[in-house]
Design an enzyme around this catalytic site. Structure first.
Site, PDB file in Angstrom:
ATOM      1  N   ASN A  80       0.870  -1.175   0.000  1.00 55.25           N
ATOM      2  CA  ASN A  80       0.000   0.000   0.000  1.00 55.25           C
ATOM      3  C   ASN A  80       0.908   1.227   0.000  1.00 55.25           C
ATOM      4  OD1 ASN A  80      -1.775   2.067   0.466  1.00 55.25           O
ATOM      5  ND2 ASN A  80      -2.413   1.381   2.506  1.00 55.25           N
ATOM      6  N   LYS A  92       0.144   4.240  -0.262  1.00 49.86           N
ATOM      7  CA  LYS A  92      -0.484   5.439   0.332  1.00 49.86           C
ATOM      8  C   LYS A  92      -0.255   6.640  -0.599  1.00 49.86           C
ATOM      9  CE  LYS A  92      -0.161   3.247   4.789  1.00 49.86           C
ATOM     10  NZ  LYS A  92      -0.096   3.342   6.245  1.00 49.86           N
ATOM     11  N   HIS A 112      -9.473   1.275   4.969  1.00 48.83           N
ATOM     12  CA  HIS A 112      -8.199   1.442   5.675  1.00 48.83           C
ATOM     13  C   HIS A 112      -8.414   2.383   6.864  1.00 48.83           C
ATOM     14  CE1 HIS A 112      -4.085   2.597   6.556  1.00 48.83           C
ATOM     15  NE2 HIS A 112      -3.714   1.503   5.928  1.00 48.83           N
ATOM     16  N   GLU A 134      -6.799   4.774   7.927  1.00 48.36           N
ATOM     17  CA  GLU A 134      -6.600   6.192   7.618  1.00 48.36           C
ATOM     18  C   GLU A 134      -7.851   6.770   6.955  1.00 48.36           C
ATOM     19  OE1 GLU A 134      -2.922   5.595   5.515  1.00 48.36           O
ATOM     20  OE2 GLU A 134      -1.986   5.032   7.422  1.00 48.36           O
ATOM     21  N   GLU A 160      -5.140  -4.721  10.686  1.00 47.63           N
ATOM     22  CA  GLU A 160      -4.114  -3.699  10.890  1.00 47.63           C
ATOM     23  C   GLU A 160      -4.380  -2.958  12.197  1.00 47.63           C
ATOM     24  OE1 GLU A 160      -2.352  -2.596   6.734  1.00 47.63           O
ATOM     25  OE2 GLU A 160      -3.898  -1.173   7.274  1.00 47.63           O
ATOM     26  N   GLY A 201       2.768   2.494  10.763  1.00 44.20           N
ATOM     27  CA  GLY A 201       3.711   3.592  10.589  1.00 44.20           C
ATOM     28  C   GLY A 201       4.425   4.000  11.861  1.00 44.20           C
ATOM     29  N   SER A 229       3.720  -1.912  10.385  1.00 45.11           N
ATOM     30  CA  SER A 229       5.174  -1.975  10.600  1.00 45.11           C
ATOM     31  C   SER A 229       5.769  -3.336  10.267  1.00 45.11           C
ATOM     32  CB  SER A 229       5.526  -1.570  12.038  1.00 45.11           C
ATOM     33  OG  SER A 229       5.108  -0.241  12.285  1.00 45.11           O
TER      34      SER A 229
HETATM   35  P1  13P Z   1       3.202   0.497   7.660  1.00 42.22           P
HETATM   36  O1  13P Z   1       3.715  -0.792   7.068  1.00 42.22           O
HETATM   37  O2  13P Z   1       3.922   1.713   7.142  1.00 42.22           O
HETATM   38  O3  13P Z   1       3.106   0.439   9.144  1.00 42.22           O
HETATM   39  O4  13P Z   1       1.685   0.669   7.114  1.00 42.22           O
HETATM   40  C1  13P Z   1       0.812  -0.378   7.221  1.00 42.22           C
HETATM   41  C2  13P Z   1      -0.413  -0.047   6.465  1.00 42.22           C
HETATM   42  O5  13P Z   1      -1.173   0.832   6.845  1.00 42.22           O
HETATM   43  C3  13P Z   1      -0.688  -0.789   5.228  1.00 42.22           C
HETATM   44  O6  13P Z   1      -1.964  -0.549   4.765  1.00 42.22           O
END
Ligand code: 13P
Length: 256
Positions: free
Chosen positions: A11, A13, A97, A99, A169, A175, A215
């Protein structure tokens, strides 16, 4: 015997221009474009879907989007629909997601509509679920995940369920560099598998891939991917660079 093929999805982003995305895909395809042990997906931002898609043509790497509207067309300024994605050879779409939930107000009901639209339009939904830190600390992790899974999959038929992918997640691990332990992740994955069993029956529940996200990187992937109900990863930061992404695919191949 469980025959779920491992699945590694990147992903990206809000990262990578069309040119940068195309270059990253080329590197990935050169290294692992022919392997068939692991299902591999990249999810660029909308603006890089076309260039990324061009460079993965003919390889086994698939193309996914990070979001989608539930209507097919109309007055929805700034939105993108399932047929638009299909036209760019997109096969998967990340939905719900954390976010999107936290920053853009997506509710379980909206996400459910998106899941149903995706399935109807031959796009495989990757339904994201997960608790925040305060929800975990309050002991509400399983309750939160249960609501998100059940609401997100409402109206999905038994025949459609195998095309769905779930991504667990934990929000506090995204992150942050703070990865869930393999026990913490396995506990929730097994719980989700149990929910799927209640909804769709044992045979179908055993077919659905449940990915871990938060992560994940080459150093911690082997332990996570060795867990019985962890069928792959949804990778943020470590998917932005070919070396780490390719190493994650290799870790998944070794874990099978
Ligand atoms: P990270 O791997 O940067 O923690 O992000 C995970 C994520 O949100 C994947 O959709």
């Amino acid at each position: 015997m469980i025959l779920r093929k491992k699945f590694i999805a990147g992903n990206w982003k809000m990262n990578k221009t069309p040119a940068d995305g195309a270059a990253l895909v080329s590197e990935i395809v050169t290294e692992i474009g022919r392997q068939t042990d692991v299902d591999v997906l990249v999810c660029p931002p909308f603006t890089a879907l076309e260039s990324a898609g061009r460079n993965l043509e003919g390889s086994n790497v698939k193309l996914g989007a990070q979001n989608m509207h539930f209507e097919l067309n109309g007055a929805f300024t700034g939105e993108v629909s399932a047929p638009m994605l299909r036209d760019l050879f997109v096969t998967h779409v990340i939905l719900g997601h954390s976010e999107r939930r936290a920053l853009f107000g997506e509710t379980d009901a909206m996400i459910n509509q998106k899941v149903l639209t995706a399935i109807k339009n031959q796009l495989r939904p990757i339904l994201c679920v997960g608790e925040t830190l305060s929800e975990r600390e309050a002991g509400d992790t399983l309750k939160v995940v249960q609501t998100q899974v059940e609401a997100g999959l409402e109206g999905v038929g038994k025949d459609q369920a195998p095309s769905v992918i779930i991504a667990y997640e934990p929000v506090w691990a995204i992150g942050t560099g703070k990865v869930a332990t393999s026990d913490q992740a396995q506990e929730v994955h097994a719980f989700i598998r149990g929910l799927l069993t209640k909804l769709f029956g044992e045979t179908i529940a055993q077919k659905v891939r449940i990915l871990y996200g938060g992560s994940m990187k080459p150093s911690n992937a082997p332990e996570l991917l060795a867990q019985k109900d962890i069928d792959g990863g949804l990778i943020g930061g470590a998917s932005l660079e070919s070396r780490s992404f390719v190493d994650l695919v290799k870790a998944a191949a070794d874990a099978k």
